[in-house]
Scaffold this motif. Structure first.
Motif, PDB file in Angstrom:
ATOM      1  N   UNK A   1      22.925  32.957   4.900  1.00  0.00           N
ATOM      2  CA  UNK A   1      21.555  33.257   5.127  1.00  0.00           C
ATOM      3  C   UNK A   1      21.331  34.440   4.791  1.00  0.00           C
TER       4      UNK A   1
ATOM      5  N   UNK B   1      33.969  26.395  15.643  1.00  0.00           N
ATOM      6  CA  UNK B   1      32.697  26.795  15.577  1.00  0.00           C
ATOM      7  C   UNK B   1      32.281  28.137  15.195  1.00  0.00           C
ATOM      8  N   UNK B   2      33.158  29.061  15.770  1.00  0.00           N
ATOM      9  CA  UNK B   2      32.732  30.434  15.352  1.00  0.00           C
ATOM     10  C   UNK B   2      32.827  30.596  13.668  1.00  0.00           C
TER      11      UNK B   2
ATOM     12  N   UNK C   1      29.601  25.223  23.791  1.00  0.00           N
ATOM     13  CA  UNK C   1      29.920  26.114  22.473  1.00  0.00           C
ATOM     14  C   UNK C   1      29.961  27.383  22.630  1.00  0.00           C
ATOM     15  N   UNK C   2      30.027  27.857  21.375  1.00  0.00           N
ATOM     16  CA  UNK C   2      29.579  29.436  21.350  1.00  0.00           C
ATOM     17  C   UNK C   2      27.947  29.709  21.736  1.00  0.00           C
TER      18      UNK C   2
ATOM     19  N   UNK D   1      32.208  28.239  11.524  1.00  0.00           N
ATOM     20  CA  UNK D   1      30.846  27.673  10.927  1.00  0.00           C
ATOM     21  C   UNK D   1      29.703  28.375  11.082  1.00  0.00           C
ATOM     22  N   UNK D   2      29.714  29.120  12.324  1.00  0.00           N
ATOM     23  CA  UNK D   2      28.557  30.059  12.554  1.00  0.00           C
ATOM     24  C   UNK D   2      28.323  31.288  11.602  1.00  0.00           C
TER      25      UNK D   2
ATOM     26  N   UNK E   1      36.588  28.587  20.644  1.00  0.00           N
ATOM     27  CA  UNK E   1      36.037  27.576  19.995  1.00  0.00           C
ATOM     28  C   UNK E   1      35.918  28.357  18.669  1.00  0.00           C
TER      29      UNK E   1
ATOM     30  N   UNK F   1      27.389  30.089   8.103  1.00  0.00           N
ATOM     31  CA  UNK F   1      25.934  29.912   7.879  1.00  0.00           C
ATOM     32  C   UNK F   1      25.193  31.392   8.082  1.00  0.00           C
ATOM     33  N   UNK F   2      25.785  32.257   8.783  1.00  0.00           N
ATOM     34  CA  UNK F   2      25.199  33.459   8.799  1.00  0.00           C
ATOM     35  C   UNK F   2      25.261  34.120   7.388  1.00  0.00           C
TER      36      UNK F   2
ATOM     37  N   UNK G   1      24.703  15.055  11.377  1.00  0.00           N
ATOM     38  CA  UNK G   1      24.837  16.339  10.934  1.00  0.00           C
ATOM     39  C   UNK G   1      23.392  17.099  10.865  1.00  0.00           C
TER      40      UNK G   1
ATOM     41  N   UNK H   1      22.296  31.039  16.881  1.00  0.00           N
ATOM     42  CA  UNK H   1      22.454  30.624  15.412  1.00  0.00           C
ATOM     43  C   UNK H   1      23.818  29.745  15.604  1.00  0.00           C
ATOM     44  N   UNK H   2      24.657  29.716  16.269  1.00  0.00           N
ATOM     45  CA  UNK H   2      25.768  28.949  16.331  1.00  0.00           C
ATOM     46  C   UNK H   2      25.077  27.604  16.872  1.00  0.00           C
TER      47      UNK H   2
ATOM     48  N   UNK I   1      23.570  24.877  14.555  1.00  0.00           N
ATOM     49  CA  UNK I   1      24.534  23.990  13.508  1.00  0.00           C
ATOM     50  C   UNK I   1      24.606  22.699  13.968  1.00  0.00           C
ATOM     51  N   UNK I   2      24.766  22.443  15.253  1.00  0.00           N
ATOM     52  CA  UNK I   2      24.836  20.998  15.705  1.00  0.00           C
ATOM     53  C   UNK I   2      23.273  20.405  15.880  1.00  0.00           C
ATOM     54  N   UNK I   3      23.078  19.568  15.003  1.00  0.00           N
ATOM     55  CA  UNK I   3      21.981  18.734  14.921  1.00  0.00           C
ATOM     56  C   UNK I   3      20.548  19.874  15.232  1.00  0.00           C
TER      57      UNK I   3
END
Lengths: 442, 277
Positions: free
Chosen positions: A438, A427-428, B121-122, A430-431, A424, A434-435, A94, B126-127, B130-132
């Motif tokens: 922030x 992932x979008x 991916x995206x 999750x992105x 995706x 996170x934003x 992670x 910023x996307x 997220x992965x490592x």
């Protein structure tokens, strides 16, 4: 696959197209203790633990090496005896890197000596809870939420149902079945301990109906107990998710933004129950866990029990290495797991398995535009609209995404799995999460 | 027949008169005193609404200068000329003239930066983090997913042959949108007349930097010792040039063993402001 009208389930969900070679029961393989472990300080949700040892110290197995730094945090214990050789940043799953305590084994006794077994029924609920806190137990299904937090609901909320989660959280994983078939008493008594702590009268063990052996064993174990029931659930993903399991088992729906305790329920993984039993009877801390190793490119697909902090490279070499070079390595399950970039990753309290994919299995695709087919809406187990949220995120409108229910997403990956346009979606989301975090921080 | 016309014209005429009177009275009662200076200051500003001053737009900033005593030199795109203009409108005296600042990408890794995995991916920095922390081995390097390019409203970022973003200094207004968009904090603001840069952002130890990228500052401190005016200092294994002291003697460029200190021709700051106005 067994599906009958009697099995309960939730709305939505998917039946992933699985590789029959990798599903099903795995054998148990005994792993010998490693020479070196790296124990991350952040193995749970919440504040990282504070190290109590420094480089050069000698530690014995079961010794507390880091203590929790808040209410939502957990203690960490040495999983082997030896010398502390480093306290610094190492690669972990992670995060790219995280502070770990590295212990190198020496010749000292590597067996855990715990006090004699005590009857947990003689202990008061508070004493039992303290033992759980001391043992550093966290949810072992994957989310690693400290267990004692779940056991401390505010006075206004009465817990009247405790659910043991015996549903494999993801396809291919086989650890919960292994725990239930081999330690059914530990699971049941762990459940009873939690019921005693929360003064709760009803316990449910939820198991997917594709593991009939586990259902049989658990039914036999609880045969004489009136207040615990074993429920067979439909085989569907994500049946093992907390909120979906509560709905399937009790028909209660956790409100948006709420916790299971809002509907009077607590869910814990069966492996956590077993760890609770160990902690309550002998004070054994959480220093090992069982996990599944699976893949076509690895010599053996097995269930193993390893000390926390054992490196994946050591596990792979003990299993006989790779038959083919893996192209993608995933920690956790195939739907929600995190990809790894190195084999020097330690096992943590929340690692339920490792999946190795070959070049052919690791799918590569590029994201297309949404064709508005609505499949993601049909299957979303949280009943939100992933396509709409993802579109809002693509246009940078995170506030709109939030309004559309971004926070309710459990990131199970079902929508990304069914999307014919290869979007995706998770992932979008999750992105955007996170934003938004922030933005809040600023 | 004719009466209908007369009545309707009369009725509408009287109604119109009444409403007109109402509006006239209302305009007196609800009269808002406008400060003419706000309008003047607003006209002096470049009207780009970039937000670099910290206000929601040029109009808000003009209001803040006139009514709330905000400093007149916060507008980066306008530069010192704009500040002088505003000061003359308001009869203020500017204490210090500021050199306008522009963004600069402090990484030259490009294709030399090693990858630890292939990212699919995206397509957004910023996307990807997220992965490592992103696919690069270097924790500080530019991944090239161009979030800064998307953030720039002034078309002031171009992509180099190696897929790295590059700021077009002539077009940069200094709004800092790219600085905020970069998850790795690679883009920093520099004075426009600066010309010597340490093109790396890595604060790792020298060995780790070398492992991850052949174009990284290894923290050897040679440039610090060589600099005749002590303009270079070390920040955790990364050399940082203080552009207010730099005399562009280029001794550091010659001494750097990894060729990570670059010299580029500066853009004439004064000239640019003239072009805009």
């Amino acid at each position: 696959m067994v599906t009958s009208k009697n099995t309960k389930t939730f709305k939505g969900g998917i039946h992933p197209d699985l590789d029959p070679y990798l599903t099903g029961n795995k054998e148990y393989f005994k792993i010998s203790p490693p020479d070196k472990v790296r124990i991350p300080l952040q193995q749970h949700i919440g504040a990282p633990a504070k190290p109590l040892v420094k480089v050069g110290d000698t530690v014995t197995v079961g010794q507390k090496i880091a203590e929790s730094t808040g209410f939502v945090s957990a203690n960490i214990h040495a999983s082997i005896s030896g010398k502390v050789t480093a306290v610094k940043k190492f690669p972990v799953a992670i995060f790219k890197q995280s502070v770990c305590i590295e212990i190198t084994a020496d010749d000292t006794d590597n067996n855990l000596h715990t006090p004699k077994k005590q009857d947990w029924q003689r202990l008061t609920p508070d004493e039992l809870k303290n033992r759980i806190i001391e043992a550093g137990i966290v949810g072992m299904g994957g989310a690693t939420f400290p267990t004692h937090v779940k056991l401390s609901p505010p006075d206004t909320k009465k817990i009247d149902i405790i659910i043991a989660n015996g549903v494999e959280c993801e396809p291919y994983l086989d650890t919960d079945r292994y725990t239930m078939c081999n330690f059914p008493h530990k699971v049941v008594e762990g459940l009873q301990i939690l019921m005693r702590i929360l003064n709760c009268r009803r316990g449910i063990i939820g198991i997917e109906s594709d593991t009939p052996d586990a259902i049989d064993v658990m039914r036999k174990t609880v045969a004489n107990l009136e207040n615990i029931e074993v429920l067979a659930l439909e085989v569907k993903y994500p049946q093992g998710a907390e909120k979906q399991l509560i709905y399937a088992a009790s028909g209660r729906e956790v409100p948006s933004g709420g916790l299971p305790m809002d509907v009077g329920a607590v869910v814990n993984n069966v492996a956590t129950m077993s760890a609770v039993y160990d902690a309550a009877t002998t004070g054994k801390p959480l220093i090992e866990r069982s996990l599944t190793i699976v893949g076509r490119c690895i010599a053996k697909s097995v269930n193993i029990t390893v000390p926390i902090g054992m490196l994946l490279s050591d596990i792979v070499s003990q299993l006989g290495g790779f038959v083919e070079n893996p192209s993608k390595i995933i920690a956790g399950g195939p739907m929600m797991g995190e990809v790894l970039y190195s084999l020097d990753i330690p096992v943590t309290k929340g690692t339920s398995g490792f999946i190795f994919q070959t070049q052919d299995e690791a799918v590569t695709f590029s994201m297309g535009p949404c064709i508005r087919c609505g499949r993601c809406v049909d299957i979303c187990p949280m009943r939100i609209c992933p396509a709409q949220i993802a579109q809002a995120i693509e246009f940078g409108n995170f506030e709109l995404a939030k309004k559309l229910g971004l926070a309710d997403c459990i990131k199970c990956g079902s929508c990304t799995y069914v999307c014919p346009a290869n979007r995706e979606l998770v992932q979008l989301i999750k992105f955007a999460d996170q934003q938004l975090k922030k933005k809040k921080g600023l | 027949m004719g009466q209908i016309f007369i009545y309707s014209i009369l009725a509408l005429g009287i109604l119109g008169l009444l409403f007109g009177l109402g509006l006239a009275v209302a305009s007196h009662i609800f009269h808002v005193k406008m400060d003419k200076r706000v309008e003047q200051v607003y006209k002096a500003l470049p009207d780009l609404n970039c937000g670099a001053c910290g206000y929601a737009g040029c109009k808000k900033y003009a209001d803040a200068i006139v009514n709330h005593g905000e400093a007149p030199n916060l507008c980066t795109p306008g530069g010192s000329e704009c500040a002088e203009h505003i000061a003359s409108i308001l009869g203020l005296e500017l204490t210090a003239t500021t050199i306008r600042k522009v963004a600069h990408v402090f990484c030259c890794g490009g294709k030399e930066a090693k990858l630890i995995y292939n990212y699919q991916g995206v397509y957004d920095c910023n996307a990807a983090v997220i992965i490592a922390g992103g696919p690069l081995k270097c924790d500080y390097g530019c991944m090239g997913f161009l979030s800064c390019l998307k953030a720039c409203k002034f078309d002031a970022i171009r992509v180099t042959d190696e897929g790295m973003p590059e700021i077009i200094t002539e077009k940069c207004t200094g709004c800092e949108a790219c600085v905020k968009a970069c998850p790795k904090n690679i883009i920093r603001m520099i004075p426009m007349n600066a010309s010597v840069f340490v093109q790396c952002n890595s604060r790792e130890r020298g060995k780790d930097v070398r492992d991850a990228c052949s174009r990284g500052c290894i923290g050897c401190t040679k440039c610090v010792k060589e600099c005749p005016v002590n303009a270079i200092s070390m920040d955790e294994g990364l050399a940082i040039i203080d552009h207010s002291k730099c005399i562009v003697c280029l001794k550091c460029v010659k001494v750097c063993p990894v060729q990570v200190i670059h010299h580029v021709n500066p853009v004439n700051a004064k000239e640019k402001i003239c072009q805009q106005s």
